[in-house]
Design a protein around this motif. Structure first.
Motif, mmCIF file in Angstrom:
data_model
loop_
_atom_site.group_PDB
_atom_site.id
_atom_site.type_symbol
_atom_site.label_atom_id
_atom_site.label_comp_id
_atom_site.label_asym_id
_atom_site.label_seq_id
_atom_site.Cartn_x
_atom_site.Cartn_y
_atom_site.Cartn_z
ATOM 1 N N GLY A 139 28.448 47.732 25.798
ATOM 2 C CA GLY A 139 28.809 48.598 26.910
ATOM 3 C C GLY A 139 30.240 48.366 27.349
ATOM 4 N N ILE A 140 30.847 49.409 27.907
ATOM 5 C CA ILE A 140 32.227 49.327 28.391
ATOM 6 C C ILE A 140 32.330 49.897 29.802
ATOM 7 C CG2 ILE A 140 34.517 50.398 28.172
ATOM 8 C CD1 ILE A 140 34.542 49.841 25.322
ATOM 9 N N VAL A 141 33.011 49.118 30.652
ATOM 10 C CA VAL A 141 33.396 49.565 31.992
ATOM 11 C C VAL A 141 34.907 49.359 32.102
ATOM 12 C CG1 VAL A 141 33.240 49.072 34.465
ATOM 13 C CG2 VAL A 141 31.177 48.974 33.038
ATOM 14 N N ALA A 142 35.595 50.312 32.679
ATOM 15 C CA ALA A 142 37.041 50.173 32.874
ATOM 16 C C ALA A 142 37.394 50.396 34.342
ATOM 17 C CB ALA A 142 37.809 51.171 32.006
ATOM 18 N N ASP A 143 38.147 49.470 34.894
ATOM 19 C CA ASP A 143 38.787 49.624 36.206
ATOM 20 C C ASP A 143 37.854 50.003 37.351
ATOM 21 O OD1 ASP A 143 42.028 49.779 35.531
ATOM 22 O OD2 ASP A 143 40.759 50.441 33.886
ATOM 23 N N PRO A 144 36.869 49.163 37.670
ATOM 24 C CA PRO A 144 36.106 49.407 38.904
ATOM 25 C C PRO A 144 37.007 49.317 40.127
ATOM 26 C CG PRO A 144 35.007 47.788 37.517
ATOM 27 C CD PRO A 144 36.373 47.994 36.935
ATOM 28 N N GLN A 145 37.945 48.382 40.095
ATOM 29 C CA GLN A 145 38.996 48.222 41.123
ATOM 30 C C GLN A 145 38.408 48.229 42.531
ATOM 31 O OE1 GLN A 145 42.588 50.212 39.721
ATOM 32 N NE2 GLN A 145 43.379 50.241 41.816
ATOM 33 N N TYR A 146 37.359 47.441 42.712
ATOM 34 C CA TYR A 146 36.640 47.429 43.982
ATOM 35 C C TYR A 146 37.437 46.775 45.105
ATOM 36 C CZ TYR A 146 33.716 45.798 47.724
ATOM 37 O OH TYR A 146 33.245 45.528 48.980
ATOM 38 N N SER A 202 32.821 51.874 44.036
ATOM 39 C CA SER A 202 32.588 51.288 42.714
ATOM 40 C C SER A 202 31.349 50.403 42.681
ATOM 41 C CB SER A 202 33.814 50.495 42.253
ATOM 42 O OG SER A 202 34.859 51.379 41.888
ATOM 43 N N LEU A 203 30.902 49.898 43.825
ATOM 44 C CA LEU A 203 29.677 49.099 43.829
ATOM 45 C C LEU A 203 28.484 49.937 43.382
ATOM 46 C CD1 LEU A 203 29.983 46.933 47.088
ATOM 47 C CD2 LEU A 203 30.701 46.378 44.749
ATOM 48 N N ALA A 204 28.358 51.134 43.925
ATOM 49 C CA ALA A 204 27.240 52.006 43.545
ATOM 50 C C ALA A 204 27.387 52.486 42.103
ATOM 51 C CB ALA A 204 27.149 53.198 44.502
#
Length: 285
Positions: free
Chosen positions: A12-19, A35-37
């Motif tokens: 899996g890939i996630v990019a830049d949640p930047q929370y 970004s939490l949700a």
């Protein structure tokens, strides 16, 4: 291999949640607290399938050391191995914490590599020589300032203080990893925070030398990154360079991906705003 063949591995890939727990920047279309949700939704999808790992391509937080306390517990609900890269915003913390970020993210080092079967994954630290990532007085900051001034003098599109570059030690390490992989018959996928291609205002300061190094090895199969929240795609000598869209962008639309690697191709299944792609792999000769 037929198109119906089973994947060699999946991740899996996630990019830049930047929370950050702050109000959105509507002008930039960034909704930091949201970004939490979004990450919770992504984790739910990841946990519903078999994956070898989940990697976040940098910028876990927007700023503030305590932001890690809010978002990292969501990652802990993953049933898969979790990996992180360092992004520029991850260094937007008080100076006394600059050296603590890799450990806070559970990283073995600022850059490293690992293998799964015949595939070797390279985790780069594009912040290595930058104007923001080193503790006060570190000589890398002066080196970074010089590199930035030289690019600005040329009018380079990527002459931006939020970008970075590889130190010579890391560059030599990367070359060594590629050389060994070539000898051992491994396929290499490089993961970074910063794009190196196509050229734009988000690419690394030393993107040209990185591209030349990578594409000089038949074992190099592709480069995945974040940082440019709009996403991007390009090819050099038939090798794909994929920039994944930023999770922090938009009020309600999510973006993440599941990648499957086959003998002859890489398939990216995009969720939300992320595009799905089929990337043909060049045979190693």
């Amino acid at each position: 291999m037929p198109e119906t063949s089973s994947p060699i591995l999946r991740f899996g890939i996630v990019a830049d949640p930047q929370y950050a727990d702050i109000e959105p920047n509507v002008a930039l279309d960034r909704y930091y607290a949201g970004s939490l949700a979004k990450l919770t939704e992504a984790v739910s999808v990841f946990n519903a399938t078999e994956l070898d790992f989940v990697v976040t391509l940098g910028d876990v937080i927007d700023h503030d050391w305590k932001s890690f306390d809010d978002i990292l517990p969501i990652y802990e609900t993953l049933r898969h191995k979790r990996l992180f890269l360092l992004g520029n915003h991850d260094f937007a913390v008080p100076p006394q914490h600059l050296g603590d970020i890799p450990a806070r993210l559970g990283m073995p080092g600022r850059y490293h590599d690992f293998s799964i079967g015949n595939w070797r994954f390279v985790i780069l630290d594009g912040n290595d020589v930058s104007v923001f990532s080193a503790p006060p007085g570190d000589p890398r900051t002066a080196l970074a300032a010089g590199r930035l001034r030289a690019l600005q003098a040329k009018g380079a599109i990527n002459a931006q203080p939020w970008n970075g570059s590889l130190g010579d030690e890391q560059f030599a390490w990367l070359s060594g990893v590629l050389e060994r992989a070539e000898v051992d018959g491994e396929a290499v996928l490089v993961l970074g925070h910063y794009p190196v291609f196509p050229p734009n205002q988000h690419t690394m300061w030393d993107s040209e030398r990185i591209i030349n190094l990578l594409t000089g090895f038949a074992c190099f199969k592709g480069y995945f990154c974040g940082h440019n929240h709009d996403g991007n795609f390009g090819e050099v000598d038939g090798r794909p360079f994929v920039t994944f869209k930023g999770m922090v962008d938009t009020e309600s639309e999510n973006t993440f991906a599941i990648v499957e690697i086959f003998e002859d191709r890489i398939e990216i299944e995009g969720f939300g705003r992320e595009e799905s792609r089929v990337l043909r792999l060049q045979a190693s000769t």
